[in-house]
Design a protein around this motif. Structure first.
Motif, PDB file in Angstrom:
ATOM      1  N   LEU A   1      14.346   2.442  15.491  1.00 18.47           N
ATOM      2  CA  LEU A   1      14.852   3.170  14.335  1.00 18.47           C
ATOM      3  C   LEU A   1      14.309   2.670  13.006  1.00 18.47           C
ATOM      4  N   LEU A   2      13.940   1.378  12.937  1.00 17.33           N
ATOM      5  CA  LEU A   2      13.439   0.808  11.687  1.00 17.33           C
ATOM      6  C   LEU A   2      11.938   0.530  11.727  1.00 17.33           C
ATOM      7  N   ALA A   3      11.495  -0.152  12.779  1.00 16.17           N
ATOM      8  CA  ALA A   3      10.095  -0.580  12.825  1.00 16.17           C
ATOM      9  C   ALA A   3       9.152   0.539  13.241  1.00 16.17           C
ATOM     10  N   ARG A   4       9.599   1.395  14.145  1.00 20.65           N
ATOM     11  CA  ARG A   4       8.695   2.435  14.637  1.00 20.65           C
ATOM     12  C   ARG A   4       8.220   3.370  13.530  1.00 20.65           C
ATOM     13  N   PRO A   5       9.068   3.813  12.602  1.00 22.87           N
ATOM     14  CA  PRO A   5       8.549   4.633  11.488  1.00 22.87           C
ATOM     15  C   PRO A   5       7.481   3.905  10.667  1.00 22.87           C
ATOM     16  N   VAL A   6       7.626   2.601  10.523  1.00 22.76           N
ATOM     17  CA  VAL A   6       6.626   1.810   9.801  1.00 22.76           C
ATOM     18  C   VAL A   6       5.293   1.843  10.539  1.00 22.76           C
ATOM     19  N   LEU A   7       5.355   1.716  11.852  1.00 23.61           N
ATOM     20  CA  LEU A   7       4.135   1.734  12.660  1.00 23.61           C
ATOM     21  C   LEU A   7       3.446   3.097  12.591  1.00 23.61           C
ATOM     22  N   VAL A   8       4.229   4.163  12.545  1.00 24.47           N
ATOM     23  CA  VAL A   8       3.650   5.500  12.401  1.00 24.47           C
ATOM     24  C   VAL A   8       2.914   5.603  11.071  1.00 24.47           C
ATOM     25  N   GLU A   9       3.533   5.085  10.011  1.00 24.68           N
ATOM     26  CA  GLU A   9       2.913   5.133   8.682  1.00 24.68           C
ATOM     27  C   GLU A   9       1.637   4.296   8.636  1.00 24.68           C
ATOM     28  N   LEU A  10       1.672   3.106   9.205  1.00 25.00           N
ATOM     29  CA  LEU A  10       0.506   2.216   9.188  1.00 25.00           C
ATOM     30  C   LEU A  10      -0.660   2.787   9.988  1.00 25.00           C
ATOM     31  N   SER A  11      -0.349   3.360  11.130  1.00 26.57           N
ATOM     32  CA  SER A  11      -1.402   3.824  12.042  1.00 26.57           C
ATOM     33  C   SER A  11      -1.834   5.257  11.790  1.00 26.57           C
ATOM     34  N   GLY A  12      -0.979   6.041  11.150  1.00 23.53           N
ATOM     35  CA  GLY A  12      -1.268   7.460  10.984  1.00 23.53           C
ATOM     36  C   GLY A  12      -1.075   8.262  12.253  1.00 23.53           C
ATOM     37  N   GLU A  13      -0.474   7.658  13.267  1.00 20.56           N
ATOM     38  CA  GLU A  13      -0.280   8.318  14.560  1.00 20.56           C
ATOM     39  C   GLU A  13       1.051   9.066  14.568  1.00 20.56           C
ATOM     40  N   GLU A  14       1.015  10.291  14.110  1.00 24.38           N
ATOM     41  CA  GLU A  14       2.245  11.082  14.026  1.00 24.38           C
ATOM     42  C   GLU A  14       2.861  11.335  15.399  1.00 24.38           C
ATOM     43  N   LYS A  15       2.035  11.314  16.432  1.00 25.56           N
ATOM     44  CA  LYS A  15       2.566  11.555  17.774  1.00 25.56           C
ATOM     45  C   LYS A  15       3.529  10.453  18.204  1.00 25.56           C
ATOM     46  N   LEU A  16       3.515   9.314  17.514  1.00 27.85           N
ATOM     47  CA  LEU A  16       4.411   8.215  17.851  1.00 27.85           C
ATOM     48  C   LEU A  16       5.782   8.352  17.199  1.00 27.85           C
ATOM     49  N   ALA A  17       5.917   9.292  16.296  1.00 28.82           N
ATOM     50  CA  ALA A  17       7.193   9.458  15.605  1.00 28.82           C
ATOM     51  C   ALA A  17       8.275   9.906  16.587  1.00 28.82           C
ATOM     52  N   VAL A  18       9.469   9.390  16.397  1.00 27.59           N
ATOM     53  CA  VAL A  18      10.579   9.810  17.252  1.00 27.59           C
ATOM     54  C   VAL A  18      10.908  11.273  16.944  1.00 27.59           C
ATOM     55  N   ARG A  19      11.378  11.966  17.967  1.00 25.91           N
ATOM     56  CA  ARG A  19      11.726  13.378  17.818  1.00 25.91           C
ATOM     57  C   ARG A  19      13.233  13.557  17.948  1.00 25.91           C
TER      58      ARG A  19
END
Length: 399
Positions: A311-329
């Motif tokens: 809930l906290l770190a994963r959004p950061v990883l999406v922003e850093l990597s640009g991998e939108e497919k990693l965003a939670v749905r």
């Protein structure tokens, strides 16, 4: 800042990071799955020369004008060329060169006849058919023309891309560097798996669930290990990673106990962004910066660490990597099981989602990790919610 909403916490974290765009040059074989840092275009034609598509003989088609089976033309075989060789003299009219698949077409030749369709006796070749210019003939650049855009910046390289780039002689390519992450656990009570279990000790599961989850998402964390319950020692170890990683994750030491050291660590090495998020489990999370590095200190309770990572770190990883497919749905589903507790504050519980329905495990304690096995969703329960009976429509987060 403390006691903030999950949405506010995520917004504050995202404000501290931006997409990684720095480039690094890597061997082509190691570039699979990486994103290109720049455009790549073909520096030359591929194939780089006219070539034969089959095993046979090459010559000037003009020599076969009017030829048929009853009146074959006789050509003089003056040489032989296999793939990788080069027949470097012009072939005069009336002469032929034996050529293998992939061989370069010599000067003076403009066609190839199949070996099975002709007869050779010594240095004489009998051709019983008329051939046209460029029959059985592959032109230079037939696969890739010079200047063709092979892959644009930002392209994630597949095996086919590697093959195309290799055909251009590229041994290395420039790709976006990977997101750099370091992970550690705090706690004198922790042992690494493989050590003898001693009284009062527990094995460090958080490091493995966190490291494993990062790898599932496609990241390669630097695993630091276990940090002692000593502010100075832990701060010194974490400080070594300032500006060397984009994100430093720890578990444990975030509450108000005697050995909850992360408050002191943050005070020594950086600046605190927030402490305590209005959610359960994992509410006492701490976010901080040291240099250009963002740190998130998660709860030491196994499920709390697991949940707050998502809930906290994963959004950061999406922003850093640009991998939108990693965003939670997010979605909605119907509970098949009751959740018997009232939720005074906002709560997230583990769940199994399938075909619009969610099942709940029996164990919901923050310290329980085994009940996460097989879970693929969190049920998001708003603050002030009564116990939930079966059939309740709920909001869920798909992992």
């Amino acid at each position: 800042m403390q006691d903030i909403s999950l949405e506010k916490a995520v917004a504050m974290l995202l404000a501290q990071v931006s997409r990684v765009r720095e480039a690094e040059e890597v061997p082509l074989m190691a570039a699979l799955g990486r994103r290109l840092a720049e455009d790549y275009s073909a520096p030359f034609d591929n194939p780089p020369f006219d070539r034969s598509p089959l095993d046979g003989y090459t010559f000037a088609s003009e020599a076969t004008a009017g030829v048929d089976k009853e009146h074959p033309v006789k050509l003089t075989i003056i040489g032989e060329e296999c793939a990788g060789q080069y027949f470097d003299q012009p072939v005069p009219l009336g002469a032929a060169v034996r050529i293998m698949t992939g061989g370069a077409i010599p000067a003076g030749c403009d066609c190839v006849v199949r070996q099975e369709d002709v007869t050779a006796a010594g240095d004489t070749l009998y051709v019983p058919q008329e051939l046209q210019p460029h029959e059985n003939y592959c032109f230079a650049g037939e696969d890739i023309r010079k200047g063709t855009l092979l892959a644009k910046a930002g392209t994630r390289l597949t095996a086919a891309h590697l093959g195309a780039l290799a055909s251009m002689g590229l041994a290395t390519v420039k790709v976006i560097r990977k997101v750099r992450i370091a992970i550690a656990s705090t706690g004198d009570e922790l042992l690494q798996p493989g050590q003898p279990l001693a009284p009062g000790k527990i094995y460090n599961s958080n490091l493995y669930s966190l490291g494993g989850r990062l790898r599932e998402l496609g990241f390669e964390p630097e695993v630091i290990g276990i940090l002692p319950d000593d502010v100075t020692a832990a701060a010194a170890e974490i400080a070594k990673w300032q500006d060397k990683v984009d994100l430093f994750l720890t578990t444990g030491g975030v509450s108000v106990g005697k050995k909850d050291i992360m408050h002191g660590v943050v005070a020594e090495i950086g600046k605190r962004l927030f402490w305590r998020v209005c959610m359960k489990p994992g509410g006492p999370a701490i976010a901080y910066t040291f240099g250009k590095t963002l740190g998130i200190a998660l709860s030491g309770n196994p499920f709390a660490a697991y949940a707050t990572f998502e809930l906290l770190a994963r959004p950061v990883l999406v922003e850093l990597s640009g991998e939108e497919k990693l965003a939670v749905r997010q979605a909605q589903a119907v509970l098949t099981d009751a959740f018997p507790k009232a939720s005074k504050g906002r709560r997230f519980i583990r769940a199994y989602y399938e075909n619009g329905k969610v099942r709940l495990p029996q164990q919901h304690a923050s310290g329980s990790l085994f009940s996460v096995v097989g879970c693929n969703a969190f049920v998001s329960i708003p603050a002030g919610t009564d116990p939930l009976p079966p059939g309740t429509k709920v909001d869920i987060i798909l992992l």
